[in-house]
Design a protein around this motif. Structure first.
Motif, short mmCIF file in Angstrom:
data_model
loop_
_atom_site.label_atom_id
_atom_site.label_comp_id
_atom_site.label_asym_id
_atom_site.label_seq_id
_atom_site.Cartn_x
_atom_site.Cartn_y
_atom_site.Cartn_z
N LEU A 66 16.42 -2.62 -28.81
CA LEU A 66 16.49 -2.24 -27.39
C LEU A 66 15.73 -2.88 -26.32
O LEU A 66 15.60 -3.32 -25.55
CB LEU A 66 16.37 -0.74 -27.53
N LEU A 67 14.34 -2.75 -26.91
CA LEU A 67 13.32 -3.13 -26.43
C LEU A 67 13.39 -4.92 -26.07
O LEU A 67 13.29 -5.50 -24.97
CB LEU A 67 11.86 -3.14 -26.83
N GLN A 68 13.54 -5.55 -26.93
CA GLN A 68 13.82 -7.00 -26.95
C GLN A 68 15.12 -7.19 -25.91
O GLN A 68 14.61 -8.28 -24.93
CB GLN A 68 14.11 -7.59 -28.26
N ARG A 69 16.17 -6.53 -25.96
CA ARG A 69 17.23 -6.92 -24.98
C ARG A 69 16.93 -6.51 -23.69
O ARG A 69 17.17 -7.19 -22.55
CB ARG A 69 18.62 -6.11 -25.51
N MET A 70 16.22 -5.34 -23.30
CA MET A 70 15.91 -5.02 -22.31
C MET A 70 14.91 -5.93 -21.52
O MET A 70 15.14 -6.37 -20.35
CB MET A 70 15.17 -3.63 -22.12
N THR A 71 13.85 -6.41 -22.15
CA THR A 71 12.94 -7.45 -21.81
C THR A 71 13.60 -8.68 -21.52
O THR A 71 13.18 -9.10 -20.07
CB THR A 71 11.87 -7.53 -22.91
N ASP A 72 14.37 -9.41 -22.29
CA ASP A 72 15.05 -10.44 -21.75
C ASP A 72 15.94 -10.27 -20.69
O ASP A 72 15.92 -11.05 -19.66
CB ASP A 72 15.91 -10.74 -23.02
N LYS A 73 16.89 -9.19 -20.48
CA LYS A 73 17.78 -9.08 -19.36
C LYS A 73 16.90 -8.95 -18.03
O LYS A 73 17.14 -9.39 -17.11
CB LYS A 73 18.71 -8.14 -19.65
N CYS A 74 16.01 -7.94 -18.09
CA CYS A 74 15.28 -7.70 -17.00
C CYS A 74 14.38 -8.81 -16.46
O CYS A 74 14.23 -9.03 -15.24
CB CYS A 74 14.54 -6.36 -16.99
N PHE A 75 13.73 -9.50 -17.21
CA PHE A 75 12.92 -10.54 -16.99
C PHE A 75 13.76 -11.72 -16.23
O PHE A 75 13.29 -12.26 -15.43
CB PHE A 75 12.29 -11.28 -18.33
N LYS A 76 14.99 -12.11 -16.85
CA LYS A 76 15.89 -12.92 -16.33
C LYS A 76 16.35 -12.45 -15.02
O LYS A 76 16.57 -13.43 -13.96
CB LYS A 76 17.19 -13.25 -17.38
N LYS A 77 16.36 -11.25 -14.79
CA LYS A 77 17.16 -10.61 -13.29
C LYS A 77 15.99 -10.58 -12.50
O LYS A 77 16.30 -10.98 -11.30
CB LYS A 77 17.40 -9.51 -13.65
N CYS A 78 14.81 -10.15 -12.94
CA CYS A 78 13.59 -9.97 -11.82
C CYS A 78 12.75 -11.01 -11.69
O CYS A 78 11.97 -10.83 -10.53
CB CYS A 78 12.90 -8.58 -12.32
N VAL A 79 12.52 -11.98 -12.58
CA VAL A 79 11.12 -12.67 -12.47
C VAL A 79 11.86 -13.98 -12.13
O VAL A 79 12.12 -14.97 -13.28
CB VAL A 79 10.26 -12.65 -13.56
N ASN A 80 11.64 -14.53 -10.87
CA ASN A 80 12.25 -15.95 -10.46
C ASN A 80 11.12 -16.91 -10.63
O ASN A 80 11.57 -18.25 -11.10
CB ASN A 80 12.59 -15.86 -8.96
N LYS A 81 9.94 -16.55 -10.45
CA LYS A 81 8.90 -17.83 -10.50
C LYS A 81 7.76 -17.19 -11.53
O LYS A 81 6.86 -16.44 -11.14
CB LYS A 81 8.30 -17.94 -9.27
N PRO A 82 7.99 -17.48 -12.79
CA PRO A 82 7.08 -16.84 -13.91
C PRO A 82 5.65 -17.38 -13.60
O PRO A 82 5.22 -18.58 -13.46
CB PRO A 82 7.55 -17.32 -15.25
N GLY A 83 4.65 -16.44 -13.56
CA GLY A 83 3.27 -16.86 -13.55
C GLY A 83 2.32 -15.92 -14.31
O GLY A 83 2.79 -15.39 -15.14
N THR A 84 1.01 -15.73 -13.93
CA THR A 84 0.15 -14.99 -14.79
C THR A 84 0.33 -13.67 -14.21
O THR A 84 -0.29 -12.61 -14.89
CB THR A 84 -1.42 -15.61 -14.49
N THR A 85 0.82 -13.41 -13.00
CA THR A 85 0.93 -12.04 -12.51
C THR A 85 2.48 -11.78 -11.92
O THR A 85 3.18 -12.78 -11.62
CB THR A 85 -0.14 -11.53 -11.37
N LEU A 86 2.75 -10.30 -11.56
CA LEU A 86 3.96 -10.10 -11.17
C LEU A 86 3.55 -9.67 -9.70
O LEU A 86 2.70 -8.58 -9.38
CB LEU A 86 4.57 -8.83 -11.91
N ASP A 87 4.48 -10.01 -8.54
CA ASP A 87 3.99 -9.37 -7.39
C ASP A 87 5.07 -7.98 -7.44
O ASP A 87 5.52 -7.48 -8.39
CB ASP A 87 4.65 -10.49 -6.18
N SER A 88 4.79 -7.52 -6.25
CA SER A 88 5.17 -5.91 -6.13
C SER A 88 6.71 -5.86 -6.22
O SER A 88 7.11 -4.77 -6.97
CB SER A 88 4.43 -5.17 -5.06
N SER A 89 7.31 -6.90 -5.57
CA SER A 89 8.77 -6.78 -5.72
C SER A 89 9.33 -6.92 -7.00
O SER A 89 10.45 -6.52 -7.63
CB SER A 89 9.56 -7.65 -4.69
#
Length: 94
Positions: free
Chosen positions: A37-60
């Protein structure tokens, strides 16, 4: 006795030993399900929400990830609850 040696009773398990093994198997299955569950959730949500991977996440991205993870957990719980109810109905028919 390690987990690969034969039981002392000539290869037969008593009900307490069987129960203990079943509890261990159930625990291992629950852990594997939680990890999946954790692995799938991480994969799907990361692909959906993080457009420009970097060292930090912005508020959006943080808000998107939180919302995505909440919705994923809601869906997982709904499916799990429905599946368990179906299994129970099938078991009661037998």
């Amino acid at each position: 006795m390690d987990s690969f040696s034969s039981p002392p009773s000539g290869g037969k398990l008593d009900s307490a030993q069987r129960g203990q093994i079943m509890d261990q198997v159930k625990t291992q299955i629950a852990l594997a399900n939680a990890q999946e569950l954790l692995q799938r959730m991480t994969d799907k949500c990361f692909k959906k929400c993080v457009n420009k991977p970097g060292t930090t996440l912005d508020s959006s991205e943080q808000k998107c990830l939180a919302f995505c993870m909440d919705r994923y957990m809601d869906a997982w719980n709904t499916v799990s609850r429905t599946y368990n109810q179906r299994l129970q109905r099938e078991h009661n028919k037998m």
